[in-house]
Design a protein around this motif. Structure first.
Motif, PDB file in Angstrom:
ATOM      1  N   GLY A 197     -35.195  -6.347 -56.107  1.00 45.06           N
ATOM      2  CA  GLY A 197     -34.205  -6.320 -57.169  1.00 45.06           C
ATOM      3  C   GLY A 197     -33.272  -7.513 -57.186  1.00 45.06           C
ATOM      4  O   GLY A 197     -32.205  -7.459 -57.800  1.00 45.06           O
ATOM      5  N   ALA A 198     -33.640  -8.610 -56.506  1.00 46.77           N
ATOM      6  CA  ALA A 198     -32.795  -9.807 -56.549  1.00 46.77           C
ATOM      7  C   ALA A 198     -32.884 -10.426 -57.940  1.00 46.77           C
ATOM      8  O   ALA A 198     -33.957 -10.508 -58.523  1.00 46.77           O
ATOM      9  CB  ALA A 198     -33.268 -10.812 -55.509  1.00 46.77           C
ATOM     10  N   ASN A 199     -31.729 -10.850 -58.511  1.00 52.57           N
ATOM     11  CA  ASN A 199     -31.791 -11.454 -59.840  1.00 52.57           C
ATOM     12  C   ASN A 199     -32.160 -12.926 -59.724  1.00 52.57           C
ATOM     13  O   ASN A 199     -32.258 -13.490 -58.633  1.00 52.57           O
ATOM     14  CB  ASN A 199     -30.474 -11.250 -60.603  1.00 52.57           C
ATOM     15  CG  ASN A 199     -29.319 -11.947 -59.916  1.00 52.57           C
ATOM     16  OD1 ASN A 199     -29.513 -12.855 -59.095  1.00 52.57           O
ATOM     17  ND2 ASN A 199     -28.106 -11.510 -60.217  1.00 52.57           N
ATOM     18  N   LEU A 200     -32.366 -13.550 -60.869  1.00 49.45           N
ATOM     19  CA  LEU A 200     -32.874 -14.915 -60.906  1.00 49.45           C
ATOM     20  C   LEU A 200     -31.999 -15.884 -60.114  1.00 49.45           C
ATOM     21  O   LEU A 200     -32.491 -16.695 -59.338  1.00 49.45           O
ATOM     22  CB  LEU A 200     -32.993 -15.381 -62.366  1.00 49.45           C
ATOM     23  CG  LEU A 200     -33.562 -16.787 -62.543  1.00 49.45           C
ATOM     24  CD1 LEU A 200     -34.977 -16.868 -62.019  1.00 49.45           C
ATOM     25  CD2 LEU A 200     -33.492 -17.198 -64.002  1.00 49.45           C
ATOM     26  N   LEU A 201     -30.677 -15.754 -60.301  1.00 43.23           N
ATOM     27  CA  LEU A 201     -29.766 -16.681 -59.611  1.00 43.23           C
ATOM     28  C   LEU A 201     -29.886 -16.543 -58.100  1.00 43.23           C
ATOM     29  O   LEU A 201     -29.928 -17.540 -57.383  1.00 43.23           O
ATOM     30  CB  LEU A 201     -28.324 -16.415 -60.053  1.00 43.23           C
ATOM     31  CG  LEU A 201     -27.873 -17.204 -61.274  1.00 43.23           C
ATOM     32  CD1 LEU A 201     -26.410 -16.894 -61.577  1.00 43.23           C
ATOM     33  CD2 LEU A 201     -28.064 -18.702 -61.054  1.00 43.23           C
ATOM     34  N   THR A 202     -29.944 -15.302 -57.649  1.00 38.45           N
ATOM     35  CA  THR A 202     -30.070 -15.083 -56.206  1.00 38.45           C
ATOM     36  C   THR A 202     -31.367 -15.690 -55.686  1.00 38.45           C
ATOM     37  O   THR A 202     -31.389 -16.353 -54.652  1.00 38.45           O
ATOM     38  CB  THR A 202     -30.066 -13.572 -55.889  1.00 38.45           C
ATOM     39  OG1 THR A 202     -29.071 -12.950 -56.704  1.00 38.45           O
ATOM     40  CG2 THR A 202     -29.781 -13.321 -54.430  1.00 38.45           C
ATOM     41  N   VAL A 203     -32.439 -15.466 -56.448  1.00 40.49           N
ATOM     42  CA  VAL A 203     -33.730 -16.020 -56.037  1.00 40.49           C
ATOM     43  C   VAL A 203     -33.648 -17.540 -55.953  1.00 40.49           C
ATOM     44  O   VAL A 203     -34.051 -18.153 -54.972  1.00 40.49           O
ATOM     45  CB  VAL A 203     -34.849 -15.589 -57.018  1.00 40.49           C
ATOM     46  CG1 VAL A 203     -36.144 -16.319 -56.702  1.00 40.49           C
ATOM     47  CG2 VAL A 203     -35.051 -14.090 -56.952  1.00 40.49           C
ATOM     48  N   LEU A 204     -33.064 -18.130 -57.006  1.00 40.41           N
ATOM     49  CA  LEU A 204     -32.969 -19.596 -57.027  1.00 40.41           C
ATOM     50  C   LEU A 204     -32.138 -20.100 -55.861  1.00 40.41           C
ATOM     51  O   LEU A 204     -32.493 -21.059 -55.192  1.00 40.41           O
ATOM     52  CB  LEU A 204     -32.340 -20.055 -58.343  1.00 40.41           C
ATOM     53  CG  LEU A 204     -33.253 -20.065 -59.564  1.00 40.41           C
ATOM     54  CD1 LEU A 204     -32.485 -20.529 -60.788  1.00 40.41           C
ATOM     55  CD2 LEU A 204     -34.453 -20.971 -59.335  1.00 40.41           C
TER      56      LEU A 204
END
Lengths: 295, 319
Positions: A197-204
């Protein structure tokens, strides 16, 4: 062939463990004769650079002699003269054009590379080749329309004109490089993060950035080098306000006649940022210059 | 897995699965758009403009005489003596610089692939020529090395001659006597380190066990080089030739600085000739037509080039 390796394995394997990573089979060391040849070639290639730097620390009278006088007294006079003769604005223009265009390139290239590697759009190879194809078109063919457009827009002799052109010039290389670096982010980790459930910003930020940071630095380095060294657009689209370091070099030869020691000092000075950056990141340079194709 | 998750979805309207992939595709494309749009505007529009200008008779020294002339500028480009010389010079310059620097770069890479005293330092020193600003390098060669009176080349010759008792060494005006070799040598000096770096990366990616196996089989160094190292390096050599060609074809700095295209038009390559047509003769139509021809020529080279690069992709795509 493979059968032989298997037979010879025990001794060879032990040797292999002892060897450093980058030293593989064949003769591990150069013989003294070939070492001599290697150093001779190295010195031959380095001689013009060494001569440039050495001459830059000589007085004018000691620089232009025949035969050459490498052991003449050293002085900083040439560098002092350069700074008193206004090389500074040229260096500032170069720095501004190179640094801002590099930042713009990265800002445009990173999302693009993301769209071409981590979450690839369909036909991503076509997009890659489109970017690359713009590099195949010689800049000289674009010079005339660019010159006319820039002139009509009243943007001649403006650093921002160079910034836009340098950004376009380096963007394809940066896209190619960044894509190859982002492609190295392990897909499994990304999928796992998404499942968690990590969002895009966290992934980046947490996953892509750490892996891509060396690549980002390498890309920035290459873009900076190409912008800093660019001559054709700079000499034809700038006059007095926006001229960059290479334009200074050429202009100063024609306006002041030839002062060899001062020329060498100027040449050393304007090459220095790239020399330092290049020495510091030799390995990155290879991959960058080969558009990320060589790993 | 999809069959497992499918049942709960029956509640949602049937439209959703149809739109979401499309929305997803756009979500994927959005990060791509800024760079794509920027590139199209800055690189493709000028090319369209070049095409338009190439059909005009347009000399800014003759204002009011600008008019459409169809393909006559192209006829001029293909029949003009100077331009033909420029094409020939471009081919000679590019081919010799790329070939010589690949061969020298390969030799250096082979040497630097082995361990020897001070290898790291030698490598750092060797890449220096590539890092010196091209304009600075061109000026350096013209004034500090080739200059007939006090250049390093004649100066060294003079010193050697005196060492052997002669009164004076030979005085050769390198740039005037050998203009094309003078430009080529300065460019080879700049590009050899680039080729060496790429080929060295290739050599170090060579699987060690294959080489070892060859040695166990009693292959000579030459045999190993011909049958193992060279085929392995092929891709890297192609890449070096390709990138070298792209950049060397566009050489402007060195010609502008060292010879100004002279003497006569002996070293005028296409970029420099177009520059002269544009900023000295002010024949915009002709310059644009020559530019279009250069682009077409580049597309021919690029088609071969892309095939090479596509081979680098192949394994990744098929993965």
């Amino acid at each position: 062939m493979t059968a032989h390796t298997a037979v010879a394995a025990p001794g060879a394997r032990f040797k292999k463990i002892l060897r450093r990573k980058d030293d593989h089979g064949g003769a591990p060391r150069l013989s003294p004769l070939w070492t001599f040849v290697a150093w001779l070639a190295t010195l031959a290639f380095f001689a013009p650079v060494a001569w440039m730097v050495l001459t830059s620390f000589h007085r004018e009278a000691d620089a232009a002699t025949n035969p050459p006088t490498p052991f003449a007294p050293l002085t900083l006079d040439q560098y002092k003269l350069l700074f008193s003769r206004d090389i500074t604005p040229f260096l500032l223009n170069s720095a501004m054009a190179s640094i801002i265009s590099t930042i713009l390139v990265l800002a445009l290239a990173v999302p693009t590379a993301y769209a071409l590697s981590i979450k690839p759009v369909r036909k991503w190879t076509d997009v890659m080749f489109f970017f690359l194809s713009t590099k195949f078109l010689p800049a000289i063919a674009a010079l005339l329309p660019v010159y006319l457009i820039v002139k009509d827009a009243g943007m001649l002799d403006n650093v921002w004109t160079l910034i836009v052109l340098y950004t376009a010039m380096n963007l394809p290389i940066a896209v190619w490089m960044m894509r190859s670096f982002l492609a190295e982010v392990p897909k499994e980790i990304l999928e796992a993060a998404e499942v968690d459930g990590a969002n895009l910003l966290t992934v980046l930020w947490r996953i892509v950035a750490p892996v891509a940071m060396p690549g980002l630095a390498a890309t920035a380095l290459i873009c900076f080098i190409f912008s800093w060294n660019e001559f054709m657009f700079a000499v034809n689209l700038t006059a007095t306000n926006a001229s960059t370091a290479p334009v200074f070099l050429v202009g100063f030869i024609t306006s002041e006649g030839l002062f060899l020691a001062r020329l060498c000092a100027a040449a050393t000075l304007v090459s220095l940022p790239v020399l330092i950056a290049g020495f510091a990141a030799q390995d990155k340079l290879v991959r960058g210059l080969s558009l990320g194709a060589v790993k | 897995m999809t069959t497992l998750t499918a049942p709960p979805k029956t509640a949602s309207p049937p439209v959703r699965p149809r739109t979401s992939p499309r929305a997803g595709a756009w979500k994927r494309r959005i990060p791509l758009l800024p760079a794509l749009i920027f590139t199209i505007i800055v690189t493709q529009l000028p090319f369209v403009a070049t095409l338009v200008i190439s059909t005009l008779q347009w000399n800014i020294l003759k204002p009011g005489e600008r008019h459409f002339v169809g393909l006559s500028n192209f006829k001029f480009v293909f029949t003009d003596e100077r331009l033909r010389t420029a094409v020939l010079n471009t081919v000679v310059l590019t081919a010799s610089v790329v070939l010589i620097s690949v061969v020298l770069g390969l030799g250096l890479a082979m040497l630097l692939d082995r361990r020897f005293l001070g290898r790291g330092l030698a490598r750092t020193m060797l890449i220096a020529p590539f890092l010196v600003m091209p304009v600075a390098a061109a000026l350096l060669w013209k004034h500090a090395i080739y200059n007939p009176d006090y250049g390093l080349l004649n100066g060294t010759l003079n010193a050697v001659w005196r060492l052997f008792g002669a009164a004076n060494g030979p005085t050769v005006d390198w740039v005037s006597s050998y203009p094309m070799p003078a430009v080529v040598i300065s460019l080879v000096w700049q590009w050899t380190p680039f080729m060496m770096l790429i080929l060295l990366a290739g050599l170090q990616a060579q699987p060690g066990d294959v080489l070892e196996a060859a040695r166990m089989d009693g292959a000579s160094a030459l045999q190993t080089f011909r049958h193992i190292t060279l085929p392995h390096l092929r891709q890297y050599i192609e890449l070096g030739v390709l990138l070298g060609t792209i950049y060397v074809v566009q050489t402007f700095d060195a010609v502008y600085t060292i010879t100004q295209g002279g003497p006569g038009s002996q070293t005028t390559n296409l970029p420099y000739e177009i520059y002269l047509t544009m900023f000295r003769k002010y024949e915009y139509g002709q310059a644009a037509a020559a530019g279009v021809v250069v682009v077409l020529g580049s597309i021919v080279i690029a088609t071969f080039a892309l095939r090479t690069i596509a081979s680098l992709f192949r394994e990744e795509v098929s993965r």
